[in-house]
Design an enzyme around this catalytic site. Structure first.
Site, short mmCIF file in Angstrom:
data_model
loop_
_atom_site.label_atom_id
_atom_site.label_comp_id
_atom_site.label_asym_id
_atom_site.label_seq_id
_atom_site.Cartn_x
_atom_site.Cartn_y
_atom_site.Cartn_z
N ASP A 54 10.61 -8.67 -0.35
CA ASP A 54 10.01 -9.66 0.53
C ASP A 54 10.13 -11.00 -0.20
O ASP A 54 10.22 -11.02 -1.43
CB ASP A 54 8.55 -9.30 0.79
CG ASP A 54 7.84 -10.38 1.58
OD1 ASP A 54 8.38 -10.82 2.60
OD2 ASP A 54 6.73 -10.77 1.16
N ASP A 66 4.06 -7.75 -0.94
CA ASP A 66 2.74 -8.16 -1.43
C ASP A 66 1.65 -7.13 -1.14
O ASP A 66 0.51 -7.31 -1.53
CB ASP A 66 2.33 -9.53 -0.88
CG ASP A 66 2.26 -9.55 0.64
OD1 ASP A 66 2.20 -8.47 1.24
OD2 ASP A 66 2.26 -10.65 1.21
N ASP A 94 3.00 -6.16 4.43
CA ASP A 94 4.21 -5.35 4.39
C ASP A 94 3.91 -3.86 4.30
O ASP A 94 4.76 -3.07 3.90
CB ASP A 94 5.09 -5.76 3.20
CG ASP A 94 5.74 -7.11 3.42
OD1 ASP A 94 6.26 -7.34 4.52
OD2 ASP A 94 5.71 -7.92 2.50
#
Length: 664
Positions: free
Chosen positions: A364, A558, A562
């Site tokens: 990410d 994180d 997610d």
């Protein structure tokens, strides 16, 4: 077993079945059985008695003592010498048989010793059980010490808490301090409970939790976690979680339960011992029967029952698989402990093993490769100079809680620009703010805000990448500010290190514009970047890779927004998840700090653990096969067999501890 566990074991090429252990039941859970007693001086009293009687018996036989010349006396003497060390093992063997566990090490040792008594190898019958007991006691002591060392590394909770009640400071157990109460922590003391700073700033050593050597400066209102050490003045914290619900307690529970999630190698050893031990008993029996049958068919073959029975007994003793059953789980536990000491939490040995097979990493962007903290990148003004426009925008944004507004205000303050006072400030989510500054109407927000008010602006702004705050004064376009998310200091080196570890596919997945994501990918040396992704798009991409034969994907995010992607990957890694329930729940590996390079460390620890476990398996099986062959051919005695068995087990335990000592 959860679907997530199956994914990790598919990544490890495992069948995913979790069998209960057999074969060496004393160690099926690490170190239970009759050797689970304390390993202090008392545990050596019984072996000392047997040893003294064994030595006395050997000396009396050597010097032909009259008292010892009778066979009945000799048998009685050695039976009494056998009892202190033999009775506990016989008890365990009987209990195992009653429970349906016929093929365990206790049964093997009892059969071997009783066989030795039958063929009048009396000193060896006692010696085998004696040295087996001493070796197992030493082995258990090594395992116990290793387990305690790992536990001490993890359990760093304060034992006392100073709580402020009715203006008085009371020292109490942390377990009776309630949420909302105030506690005091003095310099050098460990924080006993999670809380927030009530007044002023504080400097804390968080190394026990995160592995970070640099002290952490926590401002007023900042979160302080149990296990940290106060380094400056007395600090007062308002308790936010009960003792049993602290971030540290959850971490300890997580690491403690990690042993229940078995790695492929552990499952293999369990299955192996279920087959291996009974086969050894059958082979030992055949080692006596086959020569006997051969002697009947070929009269020229001289068969001596006691000689071949002795070889079979040696075969049984050396066949005990304790070295494997102890050292393999201990190796993974050591790996989990070593990672925890560095601020990396593995939720099970299966994930510790799965991460060694990762060949694809998906990141990410925001909060993972970047800090998630924006800063002003460029400033372009039209109807006024830059500093004047920035002052007006900061005044309009001063009351906003939006991260971009805060980033702008912080930049203006750090630049030493005086900010006028704004009045009549209003904010519309997704658009921006409007305020009156020095008698002028100032707008600071997105392009859609200007479009909604019919304010004209340069068309090129529609084609620009990046994050912008647009300014308009009195209904006219005044300029814009672009903001950029800062890349983590160790992000580029982490990407390069992953490449050196053989990770051949690295990709960024982000909801930002594709052009912006590609820009960051270029800076970090990442060849694949995908932007404009919704959470479902990320999940679909990761799921597709995870299902591809030969691909094992780790997703690094994180841990908050997610969660679906973390759950669908072979190995989900949450960044900065200390104290975050969402991170701990959804991820398989939690990196407690903001150091992205810990991902590389996690892979290295996984590979080091796998190497040590492989060494233990290959070394123990190889050495045992050698002694088995020598015993079958008559070149190894019962003494050699028991020394080899105990020695291999101790070496395997010590080898497992190398995972803890290694520098990563």
């Amino acid at each position: 077993m959860t679907e997530k566990s199956h994914r990790a074991e598919e990544c490890c090429h495992s069948d995913g079945h979790n069998h209960s252990g057999h074969g060496c039941s004393c160690h099926s859970d690490g170190h239970s059985g009759h050797h689970s007693h304390a390993c202090g001086a008392k545990s050596f009293i019984a072996p000392a008695i047997s040893f003294a009687m064994l030595v006395a018996g050997i000396l009396m036989s050597y010097f032909n003592v009259v008292f010892f010349s009778s066979a009945a006396v000799e048998y009685a003497w050695y039976i009494v010498a056998f009892m202190p060390v033999g009775l506990p093992v016989i008890k365990e063997a009987v209990e195992g048989i009653v429970a349906g566990d016929y093929f365990n090490e206790f049964t093997l040792m009892v059969i071997a010793c009783l066989g030795a008594f039958c063929i009048r190898e009396l000193p060896e019958a006692v010696g085998v059980m004696l040295f087996y007991t001493v070796g197992e006691t030493l082995q258990h002591a090594a395992v116990d010490r290793a387990t305690r060392n790992i536990s001490r590394l993890l359990d760093v909770r304060g034992e006392k808490a100073r709580v402020i009640r009715d203006g008085k400071t009371l020292t109490v157990s942390p377990g009776i301090v309630g949420v909302g109460e105030t506690i005091e922590v003095r310099p050098g003391e460990r924080v006993p409970l999670d809380g927030v700073m009530e007044h002023g700033d504080g400097l804390f050593d968080s190394s026990a939790l995160t592995g970070e050597s640099v002290p952490r400066d926590i401002p007023e209102g900042g979160e302080v976690l149990a296990g940290m050490i106060s380094l400056q003045n007395n600090v007062r914290l308002r308790v936010t979680r009960e003792y049993g619900e602290s971030a540290l307690s959850r971490i300890l529970e997580l690491v403690g339960s990690a042993s229940s999630r078995k790695a492929r190698s552990e499952l293999f050893i369990r299955r192996f011992t279920r087959v291996y031990t009974p086969i050894d008993i059958v082979l030992a029996t055949l080692l006596v029967l086959i020569p006997a049958i051969v002697s009947l068919v070929y009269p020229g073959f001289h068969f001596v029952f006691s000689e071949w029975l002795y070889r079979a007994l040696v075969f049984l003793v050396i066949s005990c698989p304790c070295a494997l059953v102890v050292s393999v789980p201990l190796g993974y536990f050591a790996g989990i402990g070593a990672a925890s000491r560095l601020g990396i939490l593995f939720k099970g040995g299966n994930y510790l093993e799965a991460i060694t097979n990762v060949n694809t990493v998906a990141f990410d962007k925001t909060g993972t490769l970047t800090t998630g903290r924006f800063t002003v990148d460029t400033v372009e003004s039209g109807m006024m100079d830059d500093r004047e426009m920035l002052a007006a925008m900061a005044a309009a944004e001063a009351g906003s809680s939006h991260p971009l507004a805060k980033a702008l205000c912080d930049y203006v303050a750090s630049s030493g620009i005086a900010v006028p006072e704004a009045v009549k400030m209003s904010e519309k989510a997704g658009y921006g703010t409007v305020a009156t500054v020095n008698g002028h109407s100032v707008m600071a927000g997105s392009l859609r805000m200007l479009r909604a008010d019919g304010i004209e602006y340069p068309e090129r702004l529609d084609r620009m990448d990046g994050t912008m705050i647009i300014c308009a004064v009195d209904g006219k376009y005044a300029g814009y500010v672009t903001l950029a998310d800062t890349i983590r200091p160790d992000a580029a080196e982490t990407v390069a290190s992953l490449g050196r570890l053989g990770i051949d596919r690295i990709v960024i997945l982000s909801g930002d514009r594709t052009e912006t994501v590609k820009k960051y990918a270029g800076k970090l040396g990442i060849g694949e970047a995908r932007g404009d992704l919704l959470p479902g798009d990320k999940a679909a991409y990761v799921e597709e890779i995870a299902a591809t034969p030969g691909r094992c994907i780790a997703f690094v995010g994180d841990g908050m927004n997610d969660a679906p992607v973390l759950a669908l990957s072979n190995v989900g890694v949450a960044m900065g998840g200390l104290g975050s329930d969402a991170a701990i729940e959804s991820a398989d590996v939690v990196i407690q700090t903001d150091r992205l390079s810990r991902l590389v460390t996690a892979i290295k620890i996984g590979r080091a653990t796998r190497a040590v476990v492989t060494e233990n398996i290959v070394g123990a099986i190889g050495f045992k096969l050698l002694i088995l062959a020598l015993g079958a051919m008559g070149y190894a005695s019962l003494w050699a067999a028991v020394f080899a068995d105990v020695g291999v087990a101790l070496l395997a335990v010590l080898n497992s501890m190398r995972v803890m000592m290694k520098k990563y």
